[in-house]
Design an enzyme around this catalytic site. Structure first.
Site, PDB file in Angstrom:
ATOM      1  N   SER A   1       0.829  -1.210   0.000  1.00 40.09           N
ATOM      2  CA  SER A   1       0.000   0.000   0.000  1.00 40.09           C
ATOM      3  C   SER A   1       0.863   1.260   0.000  1.00 40.09           C
ATOM      4  O   SER A   1       1.924   1.295   0.635  1.00 40.09           O
ATOM      5  CB  SER A   1      -0.884   0.012   1.247  1.00 40.09           C
ATOM      6  OG  SER A   1      -1.477   1.277   1.410  1.00 40.09           O
TER       7      SER A   1
ATOM      8  N   TYR B   1      -3.272   5.180  -4.980  1.00 39.97           N
ATOM      9  CA  TYR B   1      -4.585   5.776  -5.154  1.00 39.97           C
ATOM     10  C   TYR B   1      -4.409   6.958  -6.100  1.00 39.97           C
ATOM     11  O   TYR B   1      -3.276   7.380  -6.363  1.00 39.97           O
ATOM     12  CB  TYR B   1      -5.130   6.271  -3.811  1.00 39.97           C
ATOM     13  CG  TYR B   1      -5.488   5.174  -2.836  1.00 39.97           C
ATOM     14  CD1 TYR B   1      -6.580   4.348  -3.067  1.00 39.97           C
ATOM     15  CD2 TYR B   1      -4.751   4.979  -1.666  1.00 39.97           C
ATOM     16  CE1 TYR B   1      -6.936   3.356  -2.159  1.00 39.97           C
ATOM     17  CE2 TYR B   1      -5.099   3.987  -0.757  1.00 39.97           C
ATOM     18  CZ  TYR B   1      -6.188   3.177  -1.007  1.00 39.97           C
ATOM     19  OH  TYR B   1      -6.532   2.200  -0.116  1.00 39.97           O
TER      20      TYR B   1
ATOM     21  N   THR C   1      -5.871   1.423  -7.036  1.00 41.20           N
ATOM     22  CA  THR C   1      -7.127   1.154  -6.330  1.00 41.20           C
ATOM     23  C   THR C   1      -8.067   2.336  -6.532  1.00 41.20           C
ATOM     24  O   THR C   1      -7.712   3.475  -6.216  1.00 41.20           O
ATOM     25  CB  THR C   1      -6.857   0.932  -4.832  1.00 41.20           C
ATOM     26  OG1 THR C   1      -5.953  -0.171  -4.707  1.00 41.20           O
ATOM     27  CG2 THR C   1      -8.144   0.609  -4.084  1.00 41.20           C
TER      28      THR C   1
ATOM     29  N   LYS D   1      -7.905  -2.093  -9.209  1.00 44.41           N
ATOM     30  CA  LYS D   1      -8.531  -2.812  -8.091  1.00 44.41           C
ATOM     31  C   LYS D   1      -9.788  -2.062  -7.648  1.00 44.41           C
ATOM     32  O   LYS D   1      -9.772  -0.834  -7.548  1.00 44.41           O
ATOM     33  CB  LYS D   1      -7.528  -2.892  -6.933  1.00 44.41           C
ATOM     34  CG  LYS D   1      -8.058  -3.479  -5.649  1.00 44.41           C
ATOM     35  CD  LYS D   1      -6.917  -3.711  -4.661  1.00 44.41           C
ATOM     36  CE  LYS D   1      -7.381  -4.200  -3.321  1.00 44.41           C
ATOM     37  NZ  LYS D   1      -7.924  -3.139  -2.470  1.00 44.41           N
TER      38      LYS D   1
ATOM     39  N   HIS E   1     -13.229  -3.406  -1.544  1.00 42.68           N
ATOM     40  CA  HIS E   1     -12.291  -2.870  -0.553  1.00 42.68           C
ATOM     41  C   HIS E   1     -12.498  -3.547   0.810  1.00 42.68           C
ATOM     42  O   HIS E   1     -12.391  -2.910   1.866  1.00 42.68           O
ATOM     43  CB  HIS E   1     -12.464  -1.351  -0.434  1.00 42.68           C
ATOM     44  CG  HIS E   1     -11.176  -0.610  -0.229  1.00 42.68           C
ATOM     45  ND1 HIS E   1     -10.612   0.195  -1.182  1.00 42.68           N
ATOM     46  CD2 HIS E   1     -10.343  -0.541   0.834  1.00 42.68           C
ATOM     47  CE1 HIS E   1      -9.490   0.737  -0.717  1.00 42.68           C
ATOM     48  NE2 HIS E   1      -9.305   0.290   0.515  1.00 42.68           N
TER      49      HIS E   1
HETATM   50  C1  FMN Z   1      -7.191  -2.414   7.528  1.00 43.79           C
HETATM   51  C2  FMN Z   1      -7.269  -2.397   6.043  1.00 43.79           C
HETATM   52  C3  FMN Z   1      -6.540  -1.468   5.311  1.00 43.79           C
HETATM   53  C4  FMN Z   1      -6.615  -1.458   3.915  1.00 43.79           C
HETATM   54  N1  FMN Z   1      -5.855  -0.580   3.198  1.00 43.79           N
HETATM   55  C5  FMN Z   1      -5.841  -0.645   1.842  1.00 43.79           C
HETATM   56  C6  FMN Z   1      -4.967   0.170   1.085  1.00 43.79           C
HETATM   57  O1  FMN Z   1      -4.199   0.958   1.612  1.00 43.79           O
HETATM   58  N2  FMN Z   1      -5.000   0.037  -0.262  1.00 43.79           N
HETATM   59  C7  FMN Z   1      -5.846  -0.840  -0.907  1.00 43.79           C
HETATM   60  O2  FMN Z   1      -5.838  -0.926  -2.126  1.00 43.79           O
HETATM   61  N3  FMN Z   1      -6.674  -1.611  -0.198  1.00 43.79           N
HETATM   62  C8  FMN Z   1      -6.685  -1.555   1.158  1.00 43.79           C
HETATM   63  N4  FMN Z   1      -7.489  -2.398   1.868  1.00 43.79           N
HETATM   64  C9  FMN Z   1      -8.334  -3.365   1.148  1.00 43.79           C
HETATM   65  C10 FMN Z   1      -7.575  -4.674   0.907  1.00 43.79           C
HETATM   66  O3  FMN Z   1      -6.552  -4.531  -0.040  1.00 43.79           O
HETATM   67  C11 FMN Z   1      -8.532  -5.749   0.403  1.00 43.79           C
HETATM   68  O4  FMN Z   1      -9.270  -5.234  -0.677  1.00 43.79           O
HETATM   69  C12 FMN Z   1      -9.473  -6.273   1.469  1.00 43.79           C
HETATM   70  O5  FMN Z   1      -8.850  -6.323   2.725  1.00 43.79           O
HETATM   71  C13 FMN Z   1      -9.959  -7.662   1.086  1.00 43.79           C
HETATM   72  O6  FMN Z   1     -10.861  -8.148   2.015  1.00 43.79           O
HETATM   73  P1  FMN Z   1     -10.448  -9.157   3.203  1.00 43.79           P
HETATM   74  O7  FMN Z   1      -9.811  -8.319   4.254  1.00 43.79           O
HETATM   75  O8  FMN Z   1     -11.761  -9.714   3.610  1.00 43.79           O
HETATM   76  O9  FMN Z   1      -9.498 -10.174   2.623  1.00 43.79           O
HETATM   77  C14 FMN Z   1      -7.439  -2.406   3.266  1.00 43.79           C
HETATM   78  C15 FMN Z   1      -8.159  -3.337   4.003  1.00 43.79           C
HETATM   79  C16 FMN Z   1      -8.085  -3.349   5.388  1.00 43.79           C
HETATM   80  C17 FMN Z   1      -8.857  -4.386   6.156  1.00 43.79           C
END
Ligand code: FMN
Length: 390
Positions: free
Chosen positions: A108, A130, A156, A254, A278
């Site tokens: 990230s 982003y 994303t 994404k 997300h």
């Molecule tokens: C705490 C947290 C922070 C996240 N931060 C980002 C991020 O910085 N960039 C991004 O593309 N997705 C982010 N996501 C989304 C994840 O990449 C992913 O899409 C998501 O966690 C998938 O679902 P799951 O946690 O059920 O596996 C984040 C998710 C969580 C839980």
């Protein structure tokens, strides 16, 4: 702990809950509004059932695949998560675990470790961005990722700055200064092992985003970086096409839910897309990706690598996603629970649990390879699938 090994991701989560300060645990739970999408992501996997065989099974199973031109030992990718303060090694522990298990690492732009450190630890690093800052700033970030050795970009796009949760949002300070330390003291002192893990390194979490630093400049705070992003007008499709044209290599978009958006992502020349909401942290009420996936695969699956993320907690979930057409899945919270429970070994443990679960599910389904899965291996309830857009 006498035996730090855990046999399922749910057990890792229970250990993470015991170990992390309440605010940090709450930040990993995340979700938005009523938590509809977050819950649906996992519950939708639960209602998909298998159609197993009992004899004529394959004595060996091949899990290897390739996504965005990268060879993966199994069809699982570390989804980028911008979280801080889970473990002092943070994304470095995750990147090393991913390397040891032969998979790619999504980093990230809000991560606590720099792309230089992570790409040196994992030669399949995908740097996530982003649409934040002006075009020059974004070009500098692409350039930096390239120089660091990142193999691809994840852009994303599903974020709309919703900020309420019915269960309340954790308080995260701008900086860990004396005032913040006092405010956090009760919950931190209740978690001495977490505190000790940071104290041993001589540093407390600094809550900065080093990958959002200007060239040669200081890393902004997490909130400073978030502010830049909030102030940036949302991208047009031309903006997205422009960013894609500036990266000469694999490029994933994404956060896609709709078939028409998926087609535009193909048209602008992306290499991959992730069907994703997300992790249920963005627009609440968006269908679970596992439901939206098949329509997108049917529309563009022969033109682009289609992966999905959201709700994957078990090897059998990965098999379900592949059966309905994904080339691979990305995981988020699953590895975060492993990291919180036991650092790098905990992330490896999660990847091993998922791998083992995939292998036994393939055995039951009579498959010798992940490539042999098809929709007839699962049974979906009526009206399970969602086709958004056309
Ligand atoms: C705490 C947290 C922070 C996240 N931060 C980002 C991020 O910085 N960039 C991004 O593309 N997705 C982010 N996501 C989304 C994840 O990449 C992913 O899409 C998501 O966690 C998938 O679902 P799951 O946690 O059920 O596996 C984040 C998710 C969580 C839980």
């Amino acid at each position: 702990m006498a035996n730090a090994w855990f046999e399922t991701v749910a057990i890792a989560q229970a250990r993470a809950k015991k170990r992390l300060p309440k605010s940090v645990y709450g930040a990993l739970i995340a979700g938005s509004e009523k938590g509809l999408s977050m819950r649906s992501n996992t519950e939708s996997f639960d209602v998909l059932e298998f159609a197993p065989h009992v004899a004529g099974l394959s004595p060996s199973r091949d899990l290897a695949t390739s996504v965005m031109g990268l060879d993966l030992a199994m069809p699982v990718i570390i989804s980028p998560t911008g979280v801080q303060a889970v473990h002092p090694d943070g994304e470095l522990a995750i990147a090393r675990a991913a390397t040891n298990r032969g998979i790619a690492m999504g980093l990230s732009s809000f991560a606590s470790k720099s792309v230089e450190v992570i790409a040196a630890a994992n030669d399949k690093t995908l740097f996530q961005m982003y649409w934040s800052g002006d075009r020059d700033t974004q070009l500098q970030r692409l350039e930096r990722a390239k120089n660091a050795g990142a193999k691809g970009i994840i852009l994303t796009l599903d974020w709309s700055f919703s900020n309420g949760r019915d269960w309340g949002s954790p308080w995260i300070p701008e900086k860990i200064n004396l005032k913040a330390a006092f405010k956090l003291a009760p919950e931190v002192l209740a978690r001495p092992r977490w505190l000790w893990s940071f104290a041993r390194t001589g540093r407390l979490p600094d809550l900065t985003a080093p990958n959002m630093a200007p060239p040669g400049g200081k890393a902004p705070t997490f909130f400073g970086a978030y502010y830049e992003w909030m102030q940036t007008p949302p991208p047009s499709w031309e903006d997205v096409a422009w960013l894609r044209s500036q990266w000469n290599g694999p490029f994933m978009v994404k956060g896609v839910s709709r078939v028409d958006d998926a087609k535009r992502v193909v048209d602008l020349g992306a290499t991959a897309l992730s069907v994703s909401n997300h992790g249920g942290n963005n627009l609440d009420g968006t269908p679970a990706p596992i439901r939206a996936l098949p329509a997108i695969v049917d529309a563009v699956g022969d033109k682009i690598d289609v992966v999905m993320d959201g709700g994957v907690r078990r090897g059998s979930d990965v098999v379900k996603a592949l059966a309905v057409g994904a080339k691979a899945v990305m995981i988020g919270r699953a590895y975060l629970w492993g990291l919180a429970a036991n650092g790098q070994a905990g992330v490896e443990n999660v990847l091993d649990v998922i791998r083992g679960g995939m292998d036994s599910t393939l055995l039951a389904l009579g498959k010798s390879s992940v490539r042999d899965l098809s929709r007839s291996d699962v049974v979906a309830p009526p009206d399970f699938y969602r086709k958004l857009g056309a």
